[in-house]
Design a protein around this motif. Structure first.
Motif, PDB file in Angstrom:
ATOM      1  N   ALA A  89       0.851  -1.188   0.000  1.00 27.34           N
ATOM      2  CA  ALA A  89       0.000   0.000   0.000  1.00 27.34           C
ATOM      3  C   ALA A  89       0.888   1.241   0.000  1.00 27.34           C
ATOM      4  CB  ALA A  89      -0.893   0.000   1.229  1.00 27.34           C
ATOM      5  N   LEU A  90       0.504   2.216  -0.781  1.00 25.56           N
ATOM      6  CA  LEU A  90       1.214   3.484  -0.869  1.00 25.56           C
ATOM      7  C   LEU A  90       0.192   4.584  -0.615  1.00 25.56           C
ATOM      8  CD1 LEU A  90       3.792   5.110  -1.716  1.00 25.56           C
ATOM      9  CD2 LEU A  90       2.950   4.943  -4.072  1.00 25.56           C
ATOM     10  N   ALA A  91       0.465   5.448   0.356  1.00 30.20           N
ATOM     11  CA  ALA A  91      -0.416   6.582   0.640  1.00 30.20           C
ATOM     12  C   ALA A  91       0.387   7.861   0.467  1.00 30.20           C
ATOM     13  CB  ALA A  91      -0.955   6.482   2.065  1.00 30.20           C
ATOM     14  N   PHE A  92      -0.246   8.876  -0.086  1.00 36.21           N
ATOM     15  CA  PHE A  92       0.453  10.144  -0.286  1.00 36.21           C
ATOM     16  C   PHE A  92      -0.536  11.289  -0.337  1.00 36.21           C
ATOM     17  CE2 PHE A  92      -0.210   7.987  -4.289  1.00 36.21           C
ATOM     18  CZ  PHE A  92      -0.659   8.955  -5.167  1.00 36.21           C
ATOM     19  N   ARG A  93      -0.010  12.487  -0.092  1.00 36.91           N
ATOM     20  CA  ARG A  93      -0.815  13.706  -0.087  1.00 36.91           C
ATOM     21  C   ARG A  93      -0.247  14.646  -1.140  1.00 36.91           C
ATOM     22  NH1 ARG A  93      -3.844  16.584   3.950  1.00 36.91           N
ATOM     23  NH2 ARG A  93      -3.682  18.830   3.675  1.00 36.91           N
ATOM     24  N   LEU A  94      -1.137  15.206  -1.944  1.00 38.87           N
ATOM     25  CA  LEU A  94      -0.740  16.187  -2.957  1.00 38.87           C
ATOM     26  C   LEU A  94      -1.337  17.540  -2.597  1.00 38.87           C
ATOM     27  CD1 LEU A  94      -1.399  14.145  -6.221  1.00 38.87           C
ATOM     28  CD2 LEU A  94       0.740  14.359  -4.938  1.00 38.87           C
ATOM     29  N   GLU A  95      -0.558  18.583  -2.817  1.00 33.24           N
ATOM     30  CA  GLU A  95      -1.033  19.941  -2.589  1.00 33.24           C
ATOM     31  C   GLU A  95      -0.774  20.763  -3.839  1.00 33.24           C
ATOM     32  OE1 GLU A  95       0.917  21.309   0.968  1.00 33.24           O
ATOM     33  OE2 GLU A  95      -0.161  19.867   2.224  1.00 33.24           O
ATOM     34  N   ARG A  96      -1.761  21.559  -4.202  1.00 30.81           N
ATOM     35  CA  ARG A  96      -1.642  22.401  -5.393  1.00 30.81           C
ATOM     36  C   ARG A  96      -1.124  23.773  -4.969  1.00 30.81           C
ATOM     37  NH1 ARG A  96      -6.144  22.339 -10.059  1.00 30.81           N
ATOM     38  NH2 ARG A  96      -4.666  22.684 -11.722  1.00 30.81           N
ATOM     39  N   GLY A  97      -0.015  24.177  -5.568  1.00 35.66           N
ATOM     40  CA  GLY A  97       0.612  25.447  -5.211  1.00 35.66           C
ATOM     41  C   GLY A  97      -0.020  26.627  -5.911  1.00 35.66           C
TER      42      GLY A  97
END
Length: 114
Positions: A89-97
């Motif tokens: 399992a891979l979890a990640f968070r993306l944020e838009r600049g």
């Protein structure tokens, strides 16, 4: 035949592939320098040397990838990575600049290695 249309790839799917490339050893960690913010790069620096998603003789692939948008400009995503009988399992968070580019802000890897 006309020009080929490029399929729009959602940011969470694109980043799942990018993270897989680094965590399987196909790409160096520094490849993600401009694509990370906050603790994400340091998390990759700690994870990548062990190439946790590399499988002997089998090319790992993103099996599923889903995302949730808790608020505008933020995606929390999870991916299932398969390599033969091994699934992680891979979890990640993306944020838009402010420049409208998505960057990885956090990454975690789960599942037992077999």
């Amino acid at each position: 035949m006309g020009p080929q249309r490029r399929r729009h790839v959602p940011p969470h799917e694109l980043f799942a592939e990018r993270l897989l490339a680094v965590l399987s050893g196909r790409r160096p960690v520094h490849w993600m320098l401009g694509q990370t913010v906050g603790p994400a790069y340091e998390q990759l620096v700690r994870l990548a040397p062990g190439t946790p998603l590399r499988a002997r003789g089998v090319h790992p692939v993103v099996r599923t990838c889903r995302s949730f948008e808790p608020r505008p400009g933020v995606l929390e995503a999870s991916a299932s990575i398969a390599a033969g009988a091994q699934v992680r399992a891979l979890a990640f968070r993306l944020e838009r600049g402010a420049d409208l580019r998505w960057r990885c802000a956090a990454v975690e890897l789960g599942g037992d290695r077999t």
